[in-house]
Design a protein around this motif. Structure first.
Motif, PDB file in Angstrom:
ATOM      1  N   ALA A 120      60.243  93.448   2.537  1.00 45.43           N
ATOM      2  CA  ALA A 120      60.886  94.531   1.781  1.00 45.43           C
ATOM      3  C   ALA A 120      60.440  94.551   0.329  1.00 45.43           C
ATOM      4  CB  ALA A 120      62.404  94.381   1.859  1.00 45.43           C
ATOM      5  N   ALA A 121      59.469  93.724  -0.010  1.00 41.63           N
ATOM      6  CA  ALA A 121      58.986  93.648  -1.391  1.00 41.63           C
ATOM      7  C   ALA A 121      57.846  94.633  -1.614  1.00 41.63           C
ATOM      8  CB  ALA A 121      58.522  92.235  -1.714  1.00 41.63           C
ATOM      9  N   GLY A 122      57.604  94.913  -2.879  1.00 43.94           N
ATOM     10  CA  GLY A 122      56.490  95.769  -3.267  1.00 43.94           C
ATOM     11  C   GLY A 122      55.491  95.005  -4.107  1.00 43.94           C
ATOM     12  N   ALA A 123      54.787  95.737  -4.965  1.00 47.49           N
ATOM     13  CA  ALA A 123      53.706  95.141  -5.740  1.00 47.49           C
ATOM     14  C   ALA A 123      54.187  94.129  -6.772  1.00 47.49           C
ATOM     15  CB  ALA A 123      52.905  96.247  -6.426  1.00 47.49           C
ATOM     16  N   ASP A 124      55.513  94.060  -6.981  1.00 46.88           N
ATOM     17  CA  ASP A 124      56.039  93.064  -7.920  1.00 46.88           C
ATOM     18  C   ASP A 124      56.265  91.704  -7.246  1.00 46.88           C
ATOM     19  OD1 ASP A 124      58.063  93.978  -6.313  1.00 46.88           O
ATOM     20  OD2 ASP A 124      59.567  94.105  -7.903  1.00 46.88           O
ATOM     21  N   ALA A 125      55.927  91.583  -5.973  1.00 43.76           N
ATOM     22  CA  ALA A 125      56.074  90.310  -5.263  1.00 43.76           C
ATOM     23  C   ALA A 125      55.158  89.254  -5.873  1.00 43.76           C
ATOM     24  CB  ALA A 125      55.738  90.493  -3.785  1.00 43.76           C
ATOM     25  N   SER A 126      55.581  88.018  -5.783  1.00 44.11           N
ATOM     26  CA  SER A 126      54.768  86.911  -6.276  1.00 44.11           C
ATOM     27  C   SER A 126      53.647  86.628  -5.272  1.00 44.11           C
ATOM     28  CB  SER A 126      55.640  85.669  -6.457  1.00 44.11           C
ATOM     29  OG  SER A 126      54.860  84.569  -6.875  1.00 44.11           O
ATOM     30  N   THR A 127      52.400  86.750  -5.708  1.00 41.86           N
ATOM     31  CA  THR A 127      51.266  86.616  -4.800  1.00 41.86           C
ATOM     32  C   THR A 127      50.162  85.755  -5.408  1.00 41.86           C
ATOM     33  OG1 THR A 127      50.159  88.594  -5.670  1.00 41.86           O
ATOM     34  CG2 THR A 127      51.690  88.912  -3.822  1.00 41.86           C
ATOM     35  N   GLN A 128      49.255  85.340  -4.550  1.00 47.45           N
ATOM     36  CA  GLN A 128      48.022  84.704  -4.995  1.00 47.45           C
ATOM     37  C   GLN A 128      46.851  85.520  -4.470  1.00 47.45           C
ATOM     38  OE1 GLN A 128      46.807  81.038  -2.840  1.00 47.45           O
ATOM     39  NE2 GLN A 128      48.756  81.170  -1.743  1.00 47.45           N
ATOM     40  N   ASP A 129      45.821  85.658  -5.276  1.00 52.18           N
ATOM     41  CA  ASP A 129      44.659  86.433  -4.873  1.00 52.18           C
ATOM     42  C   ASP A 129      43.806  85.631  -3.897  1.00 52.18           C
ATOM     43  OD1 ASP A 129      45.376  88.546  -6.507  1.00 52.18           O
ATOM     44  OD2 ASP A 129      44.201  87.820  -8.205  1.00 52.18           O
ATOM     45  N   CYS A 130      43.328  86.312  -2.858  1.00 51.02           N
ATOM     46  CA  CYS A 130      42.465  85.657  -1.879  1.00 51.02           C
ATOM     47  C   CYS A 130      41.582  86.719  -1.233  1.00 51.02           C
ATOM     48  CB  CYS A 130      43.296  84.927  -0.818  1.00 51.02           C
ATOM     49  SG  CYS A 130      42.311  83.946   0.339  1.00 51.02           S
ATOM     50  N   SER A 131      40.322  86.716  -1.567  1.00 39.66           N
ATOM     51  CA  SER A 131      39.389  87.685  -0.995  1.00 39.66           C
ATOM     52  C   SER A 131      39.152  87.365   0.479  1.00 39.66           C
ATOM     53  CB  SER A 131      38.057  87.629  -1.738  1.00 39.66           C
ATOM     54  OG  SER A 131      37.397  86.397  -1.472  1.00 39.66           O
ATOM     55  N   PRO A 132      38.640  88.320   1.255  1.00 45.77           N
ATOM     56  CA  PRO A 132      38.306  88.016   2.647  1.00 45.77           C
ATOM     57  C   PRO A 132      37.343  86.843   2.772  1.00 45.77           C
ATOM     58  CG  PRO A 132      38.340  90.381   2.322  1.00 45.77           C
ATOM     59  CD  PRO A 132      38.500  89.764   0.957  1.00 45.77           C
ATOM     60  N   GLU A 133      36.361  86.789   1.882  1.00 49.98           N
ATOM     61  CA  GLU A 133      35.391  85.694   1.927  1.00 49.98           C
ATOM     62  C   GLU A 133      36.063  84.344   1.676  1.00 49.98           C
ATOM     63  OE1 GLU A 133      33.428  89.495   1.179  1.00 49.98           O
ATOM     64  OE2 GLU A 133      35.107  88.481   0.173  1.00 49.98           O
ATOM     65  N   ALA A 134      36.985  84.317   0.706  1.00 46.63           N
ATOM     66  CA  ALA A 134      37.691  83.073   0.397  1.00 46.63           C
ATOM     67  C   ALA A 134      38.590  82.649   1.555  1.00 46.63           C
ATOM     68  CB  ALA A 134      38.510  83.232  -0.876  1.00 46.63           C
ATOM     69  N   LEU A 135      39.227  83.611   2.194  1.00 48.58           N
ATOM     70  CA  LEU A 135      40.103  83.282   3.320  1.00 48.58           C
ATOM     71  C   LEU A 135      39.311  82.689   4.476  1.00 48.58           C
ATOM     72  CD1 LEU A 135      42.953  83.395   4.554  1.00 48.58           C
ATOM     73  CD2 LEU A 135      42.364  85.658   5.441  1.00 48.58           C
ATOM     74  N   VAL A 136      38.181  83.288   4.791  1.00 52.89           N
ATOM     75  CA  VAL A 136      37.372  82.784   5.892  1.00 52.89           C
ATOM     76  C   VAL A 136      36.821  81.399   5.557  1.00 52.89           C
ATOM     77  CG1 VAL A 136      35.319  83.183   7.293  1.00 52.89           C
ATOM     78  CG2 VAL A 136      36.817  85.092   6.715  1.00 52.89           C
ATOM     79  N   HIS A 137      36.484  81.183   4.306  1.00 48.77           N
ATOM     80  CA  HIS A 137      36.020  79.855   3.891  1.00 48.77           C
ATOM     81  C   HIS A 137      37.108  78.806   4.146  1.00 48.77           C
ATOM     82  CE1 HIS A 137      33.761  76.846   1.713  1.00 48.77           C
ATOM     83  NE2 HIS A 137      34.789  76.632   0.901  1.00 48.77           N
ATOM     84  N   LYS A 138      38.369  79.146   3.818  1.00 47.34           N
ATOM     85  CA  LYS A 138      39.483  78.230   4.082  1.00 47.34           C
ATOM     86  C   LYS A 138      39.621  77.976   5.582  1.00 47.34           C
ATOM     87  CE  LYS A 138      42.319  79.876   0.167  1.00 47.34           C
ATOM     88  NZ  LYS A 138      42.518  78.642  -0.607  1.00 47.34           N
TER      89      LYS A 138
END
Length: 274
Positions: A84-102
Motif C-alpha cells: 500500500a506504499a508509494g514512492a515515499d517507501a524506504s527502498t534500495q536501488d538495484c539494477s537488473p544487472e546488479a540483481l542477477v549478479h547477486k
C-alpha cells in the motif's frame, strides 16, 4: 496530456504528474513510467516452499525481491507496509544487472534464481521483464508470485521468461473480488494462459464469512481442474491483519474441510498456516 495505463484492468486515466491506483505507475511527461523500477523494499534468500511452491524444485532456495505498490486493495494484506506504499517507501536501488549478479553469486548457497514477490510485482512490470531476461541468460529460473490482475497482452509477452508462478485466486465470486478491488475473470485468464507455458500453483486465502463455503470451494476447484487437474492448490488460513483486525482467524477445521472438498477435483491440495 492525459494517458491511460493499459497494464491492468483498472485502465487508470492519468494526468501529467498523477499516479495510478497501484501507487507505482505515473504519467511522466505524457508517458506511463514505473516509479518503482529498480527500487527494492525487500531482498532475501528464501525456501522455494515459502512462495508457496511445493512442486517446483522442492528443497531449493530462491533470491526473493519486492518493491512497492499493488493494484488491489485487500483489507487483510500481510505486506501492507509495502503493497500500500508509494514512492515515499524506504527502498534500495538495484539494477537488473546488479540483481542477477547477486543471484549468480548465491548459487553456491543453493539459489536457483529470482522470485518477484512480497508486494504485487507486476505493477513494476518493466523491471520484472528486464530482470527475467537477464536471469535466463545467466541460466537461472524466474519465479513470480502475483495476484494475476494483468491484461492479456503484457501477460503473454512476459510468460516466456517465467519458469514458475503462484497466482492468488482470492475466491470464486465476482462480489468478493469487487470488495478487494479486483476482477475474477482477469485472474482466471491469467491462470489459464500461464498453465499453457510454465509451472503454475494457486493460492486461496480463506476468510471466514467471505469465501469459506463448500459450494464456492467446489466451484473453484472444479474450474481449476478443468484448466489442469495437476495444478497444486494451496488453501491458506486467514489471520487478522491490516484493516481486518476485528476478525477471528480461520478455524483450522474449516481449512481442512475445504481442502477435502478441493481434493474431489484436484490432485494436489496443500494447507497452509494451520
Amino acid at each position: 496530456m492525459s494517458v491511460i495505463c493499459d497494464l491492468c484492468f483498472h485502465h487508470c486515466n492519468l494526468d501529467v504528474g498523477q499516479t495510478g491506483l497501484c501507487r507505482a505507475r505515473a504519467n511522466q511527461h505524457g508517458k506511463i513510467a514505473p516509479l518503482n523500477y529498480g527500487k527494492l523494499t525487500a531482498l532475501a534468500l528464501d525456501p522455494i516452499e515459502k512462495k508457496p511452491l511445493r512442486r517446483f524444485h522442492p528443497g531449493s532456495l530462491v533470491l526473493s525481491v519486492g518493491s512497492f505498490g499493488c493494484n488491489l486493495r485487500c483489507p487483510f494484506c500481510q505486506n501492507a507496509e509495502i503493497a500500500a506504499a508509494g514512492a515515499d517507501a524506504s527502498t534500495q536501488d538495484c539494477s537488473p544487472e546488479a540483481l542477477v549478479h547477486k543471484a549468480v553469486r548465491l548459487q553456491e548457497r543453493g539459489n536457483i534464481g529470482v522470485a518477484y514477490t512480497y508486494n504485487e510485482p507486476l505493477v513494476g512490470y518493466e523491471y520484472v521483464r528486464d530482470c527475467a531476461m537477464l536471469v535466463h541468460e545467466a541460466g537461472l529460473c524466474n519465479v513470480l508470485v502475483t495476484n494475476g490482475a494483468i491484461e492479456e497482452e503484457p501477460w503473454r509477452a512476459l510468460l516466456p521468461w517465467i519458469d514458475a508462478v503462484n497466482i492468488d485466486l482470492k475466491g470464486f465470486t465476482e462480489g468478493w473480488y469487487r470488495t478487494l478491488g479486483g476482477d475474477l475473470r482477469t485472474v482466471q485468464r491469467s491462470i489459464t494462459l500461464a498453465a499453457q507455458v510454465c509451472h503454475v500453483e494457486v493460492t486461496t486465502l480463506i476468510v471466514p464469512g467471505e469465501n469459506d463455503s463448500e459450494d464456492e470451494m467446489r466451484a473453484l476447484s472444479a474450474w481449476l481442474s478443468a484448466v489442469r487437474a495437476d495444478i497444486p492448490l494451496h488453501i491458506s488460513r486467514f489471520f487478522p491483519r491490516y484493516r481486518m483486525t476485528n476478525r477471528s482467524p480461520t478455524p483450522v477445521e474449516t481449512v481442512y474441510r475445504l481442502a477435502d472438498v478441493a481434493r474431489e477435483q484436484l490432485r494436489y491440495v496443500y494447507t497452509g498456516n494451520c
